[in-house]
Design a protein around this motif. Structure first.
Motif, PDB file in Angstrom:
ATOM      1  N   UNK A 341       0.826  -1.218   0.000  1.00 41.03           N
ATOM      2  CA  UNK A 341       0.000   0.000   0.000  1.00 41.03           C
ATOM      3  C   UNK A 341       0.854   1.259   0.000  1.00 41.03           C
ATOM      4  N   UNK A 342       1.992   1.192  -0.693  1.00 43.72           N
ATOM      5  CA  UNK A 342       2.843   2.375  -0.812  1.00 43.72           C
ATOM      6  C   UNK A 342       2.205   3.415  -1.731  1.00 43.72           C
ATOM      7  N   UNK A 343       1.373   2.967  -2.669  1.00 41.85           N
ATOM      8  CA  UNK A 343       0.783   3.887  -3.643  1.00 41.85           C
ATOM      9  C   UNK A 343      -0.136   4.925  -2.989  1.00 41.85           C
ATOM     10  N   UNK A 344      -0.560   4.691  -1.741  1.00 40.04           N
ATOM     11  CA  UNK A 344      -1.453   5.635  -1.063  1.00 40.04           C
ATOM     12  C   UNK A 344      -0.717   6.851  -0.519  1.00 40.04           C
ATOM     13  N   UNK A 345       0.597   6.823  -0.471  1.00 44.71           N
ATOM     14  CA  UNK A 345       1.373   7.934   0.076  1.00 44.71           C
ATOM     15  C   UNK A 345       1.551   9.025  -0.980  1.00 44.71           C
ATOM     16  N   UNK A 346       2.090  10.151  -0.548  1.00 44.07           N
ATOM     17  CA  UNK A 346       2.269  11.283  -1.455  1.00 44.07           C
ATOM     18  C   UNK A 346       3.408  11.037  -2.437  1.00 44.07           C
ATOM     19  N   UNK A 347       4.521  10.493  -1.963  1.00 41.17           N
ATOM     20  CA  UNK A 347       5.670  10.204  -2.819  1.00 41.17           C
ATOM     21  C   UNK A 347       5.922   8.698  -2.815  1.00 41.17           C
ATOM     22  N   UNK A 348       5.135   7.951  -3.599  1.00 43.05           N
ATOM     23  CA  UNK A 348       5.232   6.483  -3.497  1.00 43.05           C
ATOM     24  C   UNK A 348       6.586   5.935  -3.903  1.00 43.05           C
ATOM     25  N   UNK A 349       7.221   6.533  -4.933  1.00 39.87           N
ATOM     26  CA  UNK A 349       8.492   5.974  -5.392  1.00 39.87           C
ATOM     27  C   UNK A 349       9.597   6.190  -4.361  1.00 39.87           C
ATOM     28  N   UNK A 350       9.578   7.337  -3.668  1.00 39.95           N
ATOM     29  CA  UNK A 350      10.587   7.572  -2.638  1.00 39.95           C
ATOM     30  C   UNK A 350      10.411   6.599  -1.471  1.00 39.95           C
ATOM     31  N   UNK A 351       9.159   6.364  -1.086  1.00 44.61           N
ATOM     32  CA  UNK A 351       8.913   5.426   0.014  1.00 44.61           C
ATOM     33  C   UNK A 351       9.283   4.011  -0.408  1.00 44.61           C
ATOM     34  N   UNK A 352       8.989   3.652  -1.661  1.00 51.19           N
ATOM     35  CA  UNK A 352       9.382   2.329  -2.147  1.00 51.19           C
ATOM     36  C   UNK A 352      10.898   2.172  -2.146  1.00 51.19           C
TER      37      UNK A 352
END
Length: 673
Positions: A341-352
């Protein structure tokens, strides 16, 4: 793209239908004008031939003849029918006929060529997808790759010219309608505004066509490396931090009990959903909810680049095949990122990228535990001490000196990593005895037995979890959760370095006796871990889906000592629940062990009391026999006194036994009494 192409093709069909109707209407105008011109010319001719007529009743009428000749002359001079017919043929019928016969037929021809090229490309891709990954024939492989390259290049070039023609059609249809109308109105009204509009559209079309031709040339040069089915990874690296992906995949459809077919469809992710779209469909349909799902590489029908997606509840799964190794790895990484569920964040690629940081750190040497703890000390001091007790557990107390040890003192440098589960049918777990009938026996995960009694049937706790085995390795200590964390880091790093994405999915059954890994399809026990041997268990500090435990066994690389093996798993957001379940099972097992010891002690005490009671009963019997003997002796004495000589005394069996024992035996019996 194909959906948008369908809209353009539908528009082209509507244009063709409308132009055909307009062509018929204009052709009627042209035919009517030709008929009017012919009728006017015939009228003038008949008027001129009036003087040649010989009417029976009419005489020579010079006045009438002269008048009709003047009318014929005026009609010939005033008539513009012939001029209009010529103008309609050149200015009205020629542009619409050229558009109908040249441009619209070109669209139909390009459509057929594009369809043939697309079918050839699909056939080449299907043949390439069937290449065996075990028995590769280099000659056949080279031929198939060349076929894919040629068909893909042909399809791409045909597609670009087809798209260019469809885009140009939007300008040509305007010109094809304006120019015939301009030609029709030339002889009747001022055509200045219409001519300017037509010229502007033509200039705009020529500019657009020139730009599209330049774009086609640039795309042909840039796309040449992409025509290969498996591009060079050095030029096109794998993107592991994606949260959205789209592309063609082969999906496996079961057609019978053992037979199956493969279908090529377009797949794309939309939020937490995996969608698919067949050719001709306007929109995609839902395939599976991939939130908290699991994805792993699988071997399927000797095909390459296959992976399986399983839903959160395990009820739905889908086997897909990617076209290249790059797509294969990107799809697995993307679905893994979406499942978290990283896609729910504002910056998904950075969190990934941060989530996958443990794999990226594998390239650099790992610092010692002391340095890492010193760097993390402010954060650790602000955390309450009980924060980790819910997800970690150990039979022994944590050693404070362990954090000062280096990595080599925890994990041997040459320790191999096992990435797959070895079934007990082929290899027993070291130090684990296999009971009769245990190997290969089907196990019901809910404790229900059929016929014979299951070994876990009497267990109070039965909890089942879906887990995926990441790997295991031998460790040198089992006294701190840091060992589990370091083992997780090394296994994830090794998987990232060697591009190992396959994970064996199993059902983990937690009971008060043991932990079992059960095959979800056949219900066969793959591995069994006795609960007393599980000495340590913990979840990852950041990724709560990762958990592991340390199993203490006898034997290993050195047979004379006990060894500790750390097993790492991935679950569906249930790492802490599994650790809590294991902790509960150990508590229940501990209480059961205490109850068992108390019961054994009580039984021992009962046995002592029973022995004492037997001794007491025996003593009472001896006393009773002695009293009987005394009575008999007294009776015998009285009989001797009254009867005289010849009388004898009858001794009881116990008295005879006492006489046979001798002096020592009598003393021993008296002391026992």
């Amino acid at each position: 793209t194909r959906s948008l192409l369908g809209v353009f093709e539908e528009d082209a069909a509507a244009i063709s239908n409308y132009i055909n109707q307009l062509f018929q209407a204009m052709h009627r105008i042209y035919d009517a004008q030709n008929e009017l011109s012919a009728a006017t010319h015939l009228t003038s001719k008949l008027l001129k031939e009036y003087e040649k007529q010989r009417f029976p009743l009419g005489g020579d009428d010079e006045v009438m003849t002269s008048t009709l000749q003047q009318f014929a002359k005026v009609i010939d001079e005033a008539s513009t029918c012939l001029l209009l017919s010529t103008q309609l043929a050149d200015a009205m019928m020629f542009p619409i006929t050229q558009f109908k016969e040249r441009d619209l037929k070109e669209i139909l021809t390009l459509k057929e060529v594009f369809q043939i090229a697309s079918n050839d490309h699909d056939a080449a891709i299907t043949r390439y997808s069937r290449l065996s990954k075990r028995r590769e024939n280099e000659k056949i492989k080279a031929e198939v790759i060349e076929d894919v390259y040629t068909s893909r290049k042909k399809q791409h070039q045909t597609m670009m010219h087809y798209f260019c023609a469809l885009n140009t059609l939007q300008y040509k249809k305007k010109i094809a309608m304006l120019e015939p109308l301009l030609g029709y109105m030339q002889a009747q009204v001022s055509e200045c505004s219409v001519a300017q509009t037509s010229a502007f559209v033509r200039r705009e079309m020529e500019c657009e066509v020139e730009n599209m031709q330049q774009t086609i040339e640039d795309l042909e040069v840039a796309s040449d490396p992409l025509y290969l089915p498996d591009p060079d990874p050095t030029k096109f690296p794998v993107h592991r931090n994606l949260t959205r992906k789209a592309g063609y995949l082969n999906t496996r459809n079961k057609t019978g009990l053992v037979s199956s077919s493969w279908e090529r469809q377009f797949y794309f992710t939309q939020g937490g959903n995996l969608m698919s779209q067949a050719r001709g469909d306007v929109a995609g349909g839902l395939v599976m909810d991939i939130d908290n799902c699991s994805v792993m590489a699988v071997d399927c029908e000797d095909r390459r680049y296959c992976f399986q997606i399983t839903s959160f509840d395990g009820k739905k799964s889908s086997i897909l095949q990617a076209e290249s190794k790059k797509d294969y790895e990107e799809w697995i990484c993307t679905i893994n990122n979406i499942s978290k569920q990283i896609y729910l964040s504002e910056n998904p690629e950075e969190i990934a990228a941060r989530v996958n940081q443990s794999a990226l750190e594998a390239v650099t040497p790992s610092p010692s535990f002391q340095q890492r703890h010193e760097s993390m000390r402010p954060a650790a001091q602000s955390r309450p001490p009980a924060a980790r007790t819910s997800s970690t557990g150990s039979l022994g107390s944590e050693s404070a000196a362990l954090s000062a040890l280096s990595l080599d003192s925890l994990v041997a440098p040459d320790t191999p990593i096992q990435f797959d589960i070895i079934s007990p049918v082929s290899e027993d777990l070291p130090g684990q005895a296999k009971s009769s009938g245990q190997s290969g026996r089907r196990t019901n995960p809910f404790g229900e037995s059929e016929g014979s009694k299951s070994e876990t049937e009497d267990s109070i706790l039965h909890q089942l979890f879906i887990v995926r085995f990441l790997g295991s390795m031998e460790v040198k200590s089992d006294e701190s959760p840091d060992i589990v964390y370091e083992t997780m880091r090394q296994i994830l790093a090794a998987r990232a370095i060697h591009n190992i994405f396959r994970m064996t999915e199993s059902h983990l059954l937690v009971t008060c006796d043991c932990l079992k890994l059960i095959d979800p399809q056949t219900q066969v026990t793959r591995l069994r871990f006795p609960l007393p041997n599980v000495v340590l268990y913990a979840t990852h500090q950041e990724n709560k889906r990762l958990f592991g435990f340390v199993l203490r066994t006898s034997g290993g690389r050195v047979e004379s000592r006990q060894t500790s093996v750390c097993y790492i798993f991935e679950s569906n957001n249930e790492g802490e629940k599994i650790c809590d379940s294991v902790g509960l099972a150990k508590q229940i097992a501990l209480h059961a062990e205490l109850d068992r010891k108390a019961s054994e002690k009580q039984k021992e005490m009962d046995r002592v009391k029973e022995k004492q009671q037997k001794e007491l009963n025996k003593q009472k019997q001896i006393e009773k026999d002695l009293e009987e003997q005394s009575r008999l002796i007294a009776a015998s004495s009285r009989s001797n006194q009254s009867g005289g000589e010849g009388q004898f005394v009858v001794l009881s069996s116990s008295q005879s036994e006492d006489s046979d024992l001798g002096e020592d035996g009598k003393k021993k019996r008296e002391s026992e009494a």
